[in-house]
Design a protein around this motif. Structure first.
Motif, PDB file in Angstrom:
ATOM      1  N   TYR A 131       2.895  49.518 -54.676  1.00 55.23           N
ATOM      2  CA  TYR A 131       2.897  50.965 -54.443  1.00 55.23           C
ATOM      3  C   TYR A 131       3.903  51.646 -55.353  1.00 55.23           C
ATOM      4  N   ASN A 132       3.614  52.917 -55.631  1.00 62.31           N
ATOM      5  CA  ASN A 132       4.540  53.761 -56.375  1.00 62.31           C
ATOM      6  C   ASN A 132       5.498  54.456 -55.419  1.00 62.31           C
ATOM      7  N   GLY A 133       6.140  55.494 -55.874  1.00 60.99           N
ATOM      8  CA  GLY A 133       7.191  56.099 -55.060  1.00 60.99           C
ATOM      9  C   GLY A 133       6.997  57.562 -54.770  1.00 60.99           C
ATOM     10  N   GLY A 134       7.766  58.407 -55.431  1.00 56.00           N
ATOM     11  CA  GLY A 134       7.732  59.858 -55.209  1.00 56.00           C
ATOM     12  C   GLY A 134       9.045  60.369 -54.645  1.00 56.00           C
ATOM     13  N   PRO A 135       9.189  60.405 -53.301  1.00 56.28           N
ATOM     14  CA  PRO A 135       8.162  60.089 -52.313  1.00 56.28           C
ATOM     15  C   PRO A 135       6.999  61.083 -52.354  1.00 56.28           C
ATOM     16  N   GLY A 136       5.831  60.582 -52.009  1.00 54.00           N
ATOM     17  CA  GLY A 136       4.638  61.409 -52.017  1.00 54.00           C
ATOM     18  C   GLY A 136       3.712  61.119 -53.166  1.00 54.00           C
ATOM     19  N   SER A 137       3.795  59.914 -53.749  1.00 57.81           N
ATOM     20  CA  SER A 137       2.912  59.553 -54.851  1.00 57.81           C
ATOM     21  C   SER A 137       1.898  58.517 -54.395  1.00 57.81           C
ATOM     22  N   SER A 138       0.706  58.596 -54.950  1.00 54.23           N
ATOM     23  CA  SER A 138      -0.276  57.539 -54.775  1.00 54.23           C
ATOM     24  C   SER A 138       0.116  56.353 -55.649  1.00 54.23           C
ATOM     25  N   SER A 139      -0.672  55.291 -55.583  1.00 56.70           N
ATOM     26  CA  SER A 139      -0.370  54.083 -56.359  1.00 56.70           C
ATOM     27  C   SER A 139      -1.171  54.015 -57.656  1.00 56.70           C
ATOM     28  N   PHE A 443      -3.471  62.619 -55.792  1.00 55.69           N
ATOM     29  CA  PHE A 443      -2.533  61.816 -56.566  1.00 55.69           C
ATOM     30  C   PHE A 443      -1.103  62.018 -56.090  1.00 55.69           C
ATOM     31  N   PHE A 444      -0.803  63.226 -55.628  1.00 55.76           N
ATOM     32  CA  PHE A 444       0.509  63.534 -55.065  1.00 55.76           C
ATOM     33  C   PHE A 444       0.313  64.366 -53.807  1.00 55.76           C
ATOM     34  N   SER A 445       1.271  64.289 -52.924  1.00 53.68           N
ATOM     35  CA  SER A 445       1.362  65.231 -51.818  1.00 53.68           C
ATOM     36  C   SER A 445       2.611  66.076 -52.053  1.00 53.68           C
TER      37      SER A 445
END
Length: 561
Positions: A131-139, A443-445
């Motif tokens: 998983y990716n990060g962000g927070p709030g990012s898709s993978s 892709f992002f929140s």
């Protein structure tokens, strides 16, 4: 859509629809489905509620193949959602319903794509959650850029031209050594948040980690993988998440991991070079970012004198950062003119920034200031996540860069590639039983704008409402499971999570010297998304594959007793 520059590192279907395509067997259905079968034509006419659709697991299965370093691998791809609930949810109780608003308790439909190599025994086959990060990012970034069976081709350190984009066989997919599960964070991908107080239930450091912990345990159970060697792979904020999840899996679920793989680490947010200006008297981030500034200036040939060997040059900068530079910053406003002048000159030698600019900054240059100033005379802003990239400045008079040239250079390629891949290869996102048949992949929140960064460390009585520090979490996981191995991967040209920061954090984990031998650290001549450089991606694959191979032992046949 582009990754925004920020100061922080930042249901069920009523029918079963069968679709058949060449080489592909697809079934749109909940993972646990009632003994009821409607014809596809009838199901396509049905319009079901959003909460029904996203409130129960979905699953689509397809087949594919990939060639990795000359080896042909056939795999099964499962893309779908699993449902996780807010903290404290009891699966023996019926969902709570708000009698006024008629809303169920909060739940998250988390989207994933899993790849299983065909023809192998699951108990002998490692499985890696990515998983990716962000927070709030898709993978999508790790999926389409690093380890999935298909990869989108982007320019190495320049803007990738607009569509059409090239989607190719990924010669560096990790499927040669591990099954892969790419997980999208709550509120991203094809998953959704539903129910009352849904954002509060999942958008926070501890709530997010709880959701991922529950997802992984549920996945292992549904797919019969409890006895497989297990790994976490997180990037950026995903490393923060991994530290907590590694500990929670053991504490809450009784699941020990074989390894935790970190990419572009930040575990202690007091070390954040983007937010340091708001934290006067804390100078450590300036020290830890300096080697990345130096690497960036070296790459763009902005140094007063060039150095032929990057790694030797950075060793020199690291030494200065920990000694003379640290001493100067510790003096604060009591520093002598001679020490200030000598330090500013040395910083000029190592960053290329003008001496007078360095003095005006009081020897303390934040990440945003460096990105703006390094190539300011050329009206160029330097990339944050990958400082090899540059882009036209938006405001010549601004103190900080207002965007990230690296994100602008490649985000469109990833977004287009995954939308094409998900719908045409994975056959997900076009459910005939859902509304008009189209679902948006997020892709992002906007989670980071609403994120609760408070965190309750292991054995603490209450959460800390300040900068997140998950070093105790990773240390706790390593102490409870002394065989747990940790791998840190970093790019020299990363100004979002500078590589020296990760090294410093690993050296300051509250563990014994013996346990520190369980940690290995690798650097690459790339940025935050190490895999954005083809040579670095190949090196990353080889290093991670070796790590996985060396940290598990296949079960030997044993006679039943």
């Amino acid at each position: 859509m582009r990754k925004k520059q920020t100061g922080l590192k930042l249901a069920g279907l009523l029918a079963t629809v069968s679709v058949f395509a060449a080489g592909t067997s697809l079934v749109w259905q909940p993972l646990a489905i009632a003994e009821e079968n409607h014809p596809a034509a009838e199901a396509a006419k049905q319009k079901i509620s959003v909460e029904d659709f996203f409130g129960k697991p979905q699953s689509v299965t397809s087949s594919g193949s990939v060639t990795v370093h000359g080896a042909h691998i056939d795999y099964e791809a499962v893309s779908g959602t699993l449902i996780v609930h807010k903290a404290g949810w009891d699966d023996s109780e019926l969902p709570d319903v708000d009698k006024d608003k008629k809303q169920p308790d909060a739940a998250a439909s988390m989207y994933y794509v899993a790849y299983f190599k065909k023809g192998v025994r699951p108990e002998n086959r490692p499985i890696t959650f990515i998983y990716n990060g962000g927070p709030g990012s898709s993978s999508v970034w790790l999926h389409m850029g690093a380890f999935g069976p298909k990869r989108v081709v982007t320019a190495d350190d320049a803007h990738t031209p607009a569509a059409p984009y090239s989607i190719v066989n990924n010669n560096d997919s990790l499927l040669d050594v591990s099954d892969l599960v790419f997980i999208d964070a709550p509120g991203t991908g094809y998953g959704r948040l539903i129910g009352k107080d849904k954002e509060k239930a999942f958008w926070g450091t501890d709530a997010d980690a709880g959701a991922f912990t529950d997802f992984i345990a549920q996945f292992l159970s549904r797919f019969g993988r409890y006895n497989s060697p297990k790994y976490l792979f997180g990037e950026s904020y995903g490393t923060t998440r991994s530290a907590i999840v590694a500990n929670k899996l053991a504490d809450d679920k009784g699941i020990d991991l074989n390894g935790v793989i970190l990419l572009s680490q930040i575990l202690n947010y007091d070390n954040d070079i983007d937010g340091v200006a708001m934290n006067p008297s804390v100078d450590q981030p300036y020290v830890l970012a300096l080697p990345s500034y130096a690497a960036t200036a070296w790459y763009h040939k902005c140094l007063p004198a060039q150095h032929p060997d990057l790694k030797a040059f950075l060793k020199e900068v690291e030494h200065f950062a920990l000694t003379d530079y640290t001493a100067a910053l510790q003096e604060g406003n009591a520093i002598s003119d001679a020490q200030r002048d000598a330090t500013a000159q040395k910083l000029h030698d190592y960053t290329g920034l003008p001496v007078e600019y360095i003095k005006k900054a009081d020897l303390r240059i934040s990440g945003g200031e460096f990105e703006k100033a390094l190539q300011g005379d050329k009206d160029l802003d330097t990339g944050r996540l990958d400082s090899r990239f540059s882009g036209p400045t938006m405001d010549k008079l601004s103190q900080f860069s207002s965007y990230d040239p690296q994100s602008s250079a490649m985000s469109s390629a990833y977004i287009a590639a995954f939308n094409d891949y998900a719908r045409n290869t994975l056959h997900y996102g076009n459910s005939p039983a859902f509304g008009d048949g189209y679902q948006e992949y997020k892709f992002f929140s906007d989670a980071i704008m609403k994120w609760d960064f408070s965190h309750k460390q292991p054995n603490a009585d209450f959460p800390i409402h300040g900068a997140v520090n998950v070093l105790p979490d990773l240390a706790s996981a390593m102490k409870h499971n002394p065989s747990l191995k940790v791998m840190l991967n970093q790019g020299y040209y990363d100004l979002g999570t500078p590589y020296f920061e990760g090294i410093y954090e690993m050296k300051h984990l509250p563990i014994s010297h013996d346990l520190s031998n369980n940690i290995q650290i690798m650097q690459y001549e790339s940025g935050h998304m190490v895999y954005a450089n083809q040579n670095a991606l190949t090196q990353l694959h080889d290093n991670v594959a070796k790590f996985i191979t060396q940290t598990h032992t296949a079960l030997a046949p044993a006679a039943a007793k």
